[in-house]
Design a protein around this motif. Structure first.
Motif, short mmCIF file in Angstrom:
data_model
loop_
_atom_site.label_atom_id
_atom_site.label_comp_id
_atom_site.label_asym_id
_atom_site.label_seq_id
_atom_site.Cartn_x
_atom_site.Cartn_y
_atom_site.Cartn_z
N ALA A 1 0.85 -1.19 0.00
CA ALA A 1 0.00 0.00 0.00
C ALA A 1 0.89 1.24 0.00
O ALA A 1 2.11 1.15 0.19
N ARG A 2 0.28 2.40 -0.21
CA ARG A 2 1.04 3.64 -0.30
C ARG A 2 0.52 4.64 0.73
O ARG A 2 -0.68 4.80 0.90
N LEU A 3 1.47 5.31 1.38
CA LEU A 3 1.15 6.27 2.43
C LEU A 3 1.80 7.61 2.11
O LEU A 3 3.03 7.71 2.07
N PRO A 4 1.00 8.67 1.90
CA PRO A 4 1.57 10.00 1.73
C PRO A 4 1.90 10.61 3.09
O PRO A 4 1.16 10.45 4.05
N LEU A 5 3.01 11.31 3.17
CA LEU A 5 3.44 11.95 4.41
C LEU A 5 3.96 13.35 4.12
O LEU A 5 4.55 13.61 3.07
N HIS A 6 3.74 14.23 5.11
CA HIS A 6 4.23 15.60 5.03
C HIS A 6 5.33 15.75 6.07
O HIS A 6 5.06 15.63 7.28
N LEU A 7 6.56 15.97 5.65
CA LEU A 7 7.69 16.08 6.56
C LEU A 7 8.11 17.54 6.69
O LEU A 7 8.31 18.22 5.68
N PHE A 8 8.25 18.00 7.95
CA PHE A 8 8.68 19.38 8.16
C PHE A 8 9.61 19.53 9.36
O PHE A 8 10.37 20.48 9.42
N GLU A 9 9.58 18.58 10.32
CA GLU A 9 10.50 18.68 11.45
C GLU A 9 11.92 18.41 10.98
O GLU A 9 12.15 17.50 10.17
N PRO A 10 12.90 19.18 11.48
CA PRO A 10 14.30 19.00 11.02
C PRO A 10 14.81 17.58 11.15
O PRO A 10 15.53 17.08 10.28
N GLN B 1 8.27 8.58 -4.01
CA GLN B 1 8.07 9.92 -4.54
C GLN B 1 8.41 10.93 -3.47
O GLN B 1 8.15 10.69 -2.28
N PHE B 2 8.95 12.06 -3.87
CA PHE B 2 9.16 13.14 -2.93
C PHE B 2 9.23 14.46 -3.70
O PHE B 2 9.71 14.51 -4.83
N SER B 3 8.71 15.49 -3.08
CA SER B 3 8.75 16.81 -3.69
C SER B 3 8.87 17.86 -2.59
O SER B 3 8.25 17.73 -1.52
N GLU B 4 9.63 18.90 -2.86
CA GLU B 4 9.83 19.97 -1.90
C GLU B 4 8.72 21.00 -2.03
O GLU B 4 8.31 21.36 -3.13
N THR B 5 8.22 21.46 -0.90
CA THR B 5 7.19 22.49 -0.89
C THR B 5 7.79 23.76 -0.27
O THR B 5 8.98 23.83 -0.01
N GLU B 6 6.95 24.74 -0.02
CA GLU B 6 7.44 26.00 0.52
C GLU B 6 8.06 25.79 1.91
O GLU B 6 7.60 24.95 2.68
N GLY B 7 9.08 26.55 2.19
CA GLY B 7 9.70 26.50 3.50
C GLY B 7 10.56 25.28 3.75
O GLY B 7 10.85 24.95 4.90
N GLY B 8 10.97 24.59 2.68
CA GLY B 8 11.83 23.43 2.84
C GLY B 8 11.13 22.19 3.34
O GLY B 8 11.79 21.25 3.80
N ARG B 9 9.82 22.16 3.27
CA ARG B 9 9.07 20.97 3.67
C ARG B 9 8.99 20.00 2.49
O ARG B 9 9.18 20.38 1.35
#
Length: 214
Positions: free
Chosen positions: A25-34, A78-86
């Motif tokens: 299965a696939r799980l999307p995640l939002h990473l922002f903590e250093p 998959q990975f992509s950078e968003t605003e603020g280095g997230r």
């Protein structure tokens, strides 16, 4: 496909309550903590690009690490950078694991020594569920969605393979973390489907789900 013999003894772990990853299965995640951005950076430097998802254990005395003993490792596909280095990433579930011990080191994120024994089926072909009554299941699911004021693409649900349907619902529906853990630890697809149905029926009877399947 990553096979058992290719899986490392030590993996980075991401403790996240209520986040369920299942094999295939696939799980999307939002990473922002250093610390988790560092974890992603290190994972991407390895051939397998693995991150282990595991849930914190709220029950005192069950685990000295404060974590459940079973989690699931996923490969960053998959990975992509968003605003603020997230970063937005997608993990593809590879195999469940059993936590043996945490590994001390100089990384800002947690790592654990794990065992893959007993989860060989996770890296095989998709599972089927010969006892699955899809019509009755979808009827109950429709009643549940109505009770929770949820919407979905019913055509896609009707066409989905057994494993995709059951695992996707297990991951997406808003059950308590302990109940998500029960879904993760189900030994086979039919047991997971039975657990899922129990949770759905319990929710429709007005239960809050707290600690239901501990």
């Amino acid at each position: 496909m990553t096979h058992n013999t290719d899986l490392p003894d030590v993996v980075p772990i991401f403790p996240l309550p209520g986040a369920l990853l299942l094999p295939r299965a696939r799980l999307p995640l939002h990473l922002f903590e250093p610390r988790y951005l560092a974890m992603l950076d290190d994972a991407l430097k390895t051939p397998q690009r693995l991150i282990g998802m595991i849930q914190p254990n709220k029950v005192p005395g069950r685990s000295g690490s404060g974590l459940h003993t079973i989690g699931c490792v996923g490969r960053v596909t998959q990975f992509s950078e968003t605003e603020g280095g997230r970063y937005m990433i997608t993990l593809a579930g590879v195999s469940r694991f059993r936590l043996i011990e945490e590994v001390e080191g100089f990384t800002p994120y947690r790592r654990a020594r794990v065992s893959w024994a007993g989860f060989e089926r996770d890296q095989g072909p998709e599972e089927g569920d010969t006892a699955f009554d899809r019509g009755a299941f979808l009827q109950t699911l429709s009643q549940y969605f109505d009770s929770q004021d949820l919407q979905t693409d019913w055509d896609s649900l009707k066409e989905a393979d057994d494993e995709l349907l059951i695992n996707s619902l297990s991951m997406l529906l808003g059950f308590e973390p302990e109940d998500k853990q029960a879904l993760l630890e189900a030994p086979c697809l039919s047991t997971r489907r039975e657990t899922l149905m129990t949770l759905i029926e319990f929710a429709m009877r007005g239960g809050d789900g707290e600690g239901m399947l501990q």
